[in-house]
Design an enzyme around this catalytic site. Structure first.
Site, mmCIF file in Angstrom:
data_model
loop_
_atom_site.group_PDB
_atom_site.id
_atom_site.type_symbol
_atom_site.label_atom_id
_atom_site.label_comp_id
_atom_site.label_asym_id
_atom_site.label_seq_id
_atom_site.Cartn_x
_atom_site.Cartn_y
_atom_site.Cartn_z
ATOM 1 N N SER A 3 0.832 -1.198 0.000
ATOM 2 C CA SER A 3 0.000 0.000 0.000
ATOM 3 C C SER A 3 0.871 1.254 0.000
ATOM 4 O O SER A 3 2.028 1.234 0.443
ATOM 5 C CB SER A 3 -0.895 0.022 1.247
ATOM 6 O OG SER A 3 -1.507 1.289 1.446
ATOM 7 N N TYR A 8 -2.238 -0.995 10.296
ATOM 8 C CA TYR A 8 -2.347 -1.326 8.873
ATOM 9 C C TYR A 8 -1.088 -0.915 8.113
ATOM 10 O O TYR A 8 -0.517 -1.716 7.358
ATOM 11 C CB TYR A 8 -3.570 -0.629 8.289
ATOM 12 C CG TYR A 8 -3.773 -0.807 6.804
ATOM 13 C CD1 TYR A 8 -4.405 -1.941 6.302
ATOM 14 C CD2 TYR A 8 -3.355 0.170 5.901
ATOM 15 C CE1 TYR A 8 -4.614 -2.104 4.933
ATOM 16 C CE2 TYR A 8 -3.561 0.020 4.535
ATOM 17 C CZ TYR A 8 -4.186 -1.115 4.059
ATOM 18 O OH TYR A 8 -4.380 -1.264 2.704
#
Length: 285
Positions: free
Chosen positions: A177, A190
């Protein structure tokens, strides 16, 4: 209401979220995508394949001629639609619901794949979850461990189960990401898992290069998937993607072709790399 609205405000109370309840619906394949049989005869396993990026990848792989194993947690309606879209491409699909962080589940999936087709050529580790919190103190130990189990432990378990059956020319593709490179103040756990995925990708690529197995990753920016309305507030969703240079969120269909490239022989000299698909943000990673 935010000044730069990109989407209608909306929220889903359950996770990982349902694509069927999103408006507008995400685009998982564009009308002008031209398949070229780049994965004909291949077998691919895709996690998080019920919706979002996973669905888009599965359908693109099917368009390119691959049989696809669809792994997902519990969004059965979305997963059945993905299966239908894959089978429309005149290829076959297997479907498994379960926890990819479970060693037993991963072994069962690989065994079923081998029993059905006798091979595995491509592994896409895509499943993930996120739980925004304003402060580190607000993140419970349970949440921290759960996020790591889903986002990175699962990659270890499934890759370990698949690896003995991969031959030279096989491809492993991990979803990291933009948060691994830029950070995110409300996605501490995350973002940490995504940093781990990037390092896992680079290290595993070096480890497996002598065996002819390539390992790469894709680092999406803000992509319109069920993860977004199921984890953020309506106002945050309304401005999702507005801060990118392109001032909009991306669609899963704009991400999936990168996975096709990394899965096929077009990328035969590419290993340990990350493709950034993020609407123009330069992260130099």
């Amino acid at each position: 209401m935010t000044e730069k609205q990109t989407l209608p405000p909306q929220h889903q109370d359950h996770r990982p979220g349902s694509e069927a309840q999103m408006h507008p619906q995400p685009v998982y394949i564009s009308d002008d995508y031209k398949a070229a049989g780049k994965l004909a005869g291949k077998v691919a396993i895709v996690t998080g394949a019920d919706s979002g990026i996973g669905r888009a990848v599965a359908v693109h792989f099917a368009k390119e001629g691959a049989n696809v194993v669809l792994l997902y947690l519990n969004e059965h309606e979305d997963a059945e639609l993905t299966r239908s879209e894959v089978e429309k491409c005149n290829v076959e699909a297997l479907i498994h619901a379960g926890d990819v962080a479970s060693e037993q589940f991963c072994r069962e999936v690989v065994a079923d794949t081998l029993n059905t087709w006798g091979r595995v050529d491509i592994l896409v580790n895509n499943a993930g979850e996120q739980h925004p919190q304003k402060n580190l103190e607000d993140i419970s130990e349970e949440q921290w461990e759960r996020t790591f189990r889903t986002n990175i432990f699962a990659m270890f378990q499934l890759t370990k189960a698949v690896l003995p059956h991969l031959q030279a020319g096989a491809s492993i593709i991990n979803t990291t990401s933009i948060t691994a490179y830029k950070g995110n103040p409300t996605l501490l756990d995350y973002s940490s898992t995504k940093g781990a995925i990037t390092s896992f990708t680079r290290s595993l690529a070096i480890n497996l290069a002598p065996r002819g197995i390539r390992v790469n990753a894709v680092a999406p920016g803000p992509i319109w998937t069920p993860l977004i309305p199921s984890t953020f507030s309506p106002d945050t969703v309304a401005s999702f993607g507005a801060s990118t240079p392109m001032q909009r969120p991306g669609q899963p269909a704009e991400v999936a072709p990168a996975y096709v490239y990394l899965a096929c022989s077009d990328s035969s000299y590419v290993a340990g790399q990350v493709i950034h698909i993020n609407g123009g943000s330069v992260v130099n990673g």
